[in-house]
Scaffold this motif. Structure first.
Motif, short mmCIF file in Angstrom:
data_model
loop_
_atom_site.label_atom_id
_atom_site.label_comp_id
_atom_site.label_asym_id
_atom_site.label_seq_id
_atom_site.Cartn_x
_atom_site.Cartn_y
_atom_site.Cartn_z
N ASP A 103 2.21 1.61 -3.52
CA ASP A 103 1.14 2.11 -4.39
C ASP A 103 0.95 3.61 -4.19
N ARG A 104 0.99 4.05 -2.94
CA ARG A 104 0.83 5.48 -2.66
C ARG A 104 1.99 6.27 -3.26
N MET A 132 3.83 5.39 -5.81
CA MET A 132 3.69 5.36 -7.27
C MET A 132 2.65 6.39 -7.73
N ALA A 133 1.58 6.54 -6.98
CA ALA A 133 0.57 7.54 -7.33
C ALA A 133 1.18 8.95 -7.25
N VAL A 134 1.94 9.21 -6.21
CA VAL A 134 2.61 10.52 -6.08
C VAL A 134 3.58 10.72 -7.24
N ASN A 135 4.32 9.69 -7.61
CA ASN A 135 5.26 9.77 -8.73
C ASN A 135 4.52 10.06 -10.03
N ASN A 136 3.40 9.38 -10.25
CA ASN A 136 2.62 9.62 -11.46
C ASN A 136 2.09 11.05 -11.50
N GLN A 137 1.66 11.57 -10.35
CA GLN A 137 1.19 12.96 -10.29
C GLN A 137 2.34 13.92 -10.63
N GLN A 138 3.51 13.63 -10.12
CA GLN A 138 4.66 14.49 -10.39
C GLN A 138 5.03 14.44 -11.88
N SER A 180 0.84 -1.20 0.00
CA SER A 180 0.00 0.00 0.00
C SER A 180 0.87 1.26 0.00
N GLU A 181 1.99 1.21 0.70
CA GLU A 181 2.91 2.36 0.72
C GLU A 181 3.54 2.56 -0.66
N GLN A 188 2.99 13.82 -14.33
CA GLN A 188 1.94 14.55 -15.04
C GLN A 188 2.17 16.06 -14.92
#
Length: 142
Positions: free
Chosen positions: A112-113, A115-121, A109-110, A123
């Motif tokens: 995944d979180r 990776m989501a932050v990385n994807n936002q960055q 879960s950490e 973008q």
């Protein structure tokens, strides 16, 4: 609280009953070379003393029936102790597997979180590149 009590193993050991600690102690004792050596020495002394004494003085003459009885009782007792210890080891292994699973789920879960932050960055970086390219009058990526 000392360092030993902070980890999972220390907490588990602290929660053992007196019987569980005794089973572990006996298993560790009977499963050692020291025990084997002492046991063989005891039997050799028993046999030597009883073989050298005459039947009225020997407490267990040659066929060593009393020693055989003690060995049979010891084997039965050791079997029970080893089963108790094996059962405890199974419980410990199951608890450790559950702990590992929970740790893995938490780590996933950490990740995944993150990776989501990385994807936002990523973008945001693409949007900034596009804005810079528009400002400079050249076509943006993509």
């Amino acid at each position: 609280m000392n360092q030993r009590e902070k980890n999972w193993h220390g907490q588990h050991k602290a929660g053992l009953s007196r019987g569980e600690r005794a089973a572990d102690f006996l298993r560790n004792g009977m499963g050692s070379w020291t025990f084997v050596g002492l046991f063989v020495a005891f039997m050799a002394v028993w046999a030597a003393v009883n073989a050298s004494l005459r039947p009225p003085q020997a407490w267990d003459p040659y066929p060593f029936i009393l020693l055989n009885l003690f060995l049979s009782m010891l084997a039965g007792l050791q079997g029970a102790i080893l089963l108790i210890a094996a059962k405890r080891q199974d419980a410990i292994a199951a608890a450790m597997a559950q702990h590992d699973y929970e740790t893995d789920v938490q780590a996933k879960s950490e990740i995944d979180r993150l990776m989501a932050v990385n994807n936002q960055q990523l973008q945001l970086l693409e949007e900034l590149r596009a804005m810079l390219a528009q400002r400079e009058g050249r076509p943006g990526p993509g």
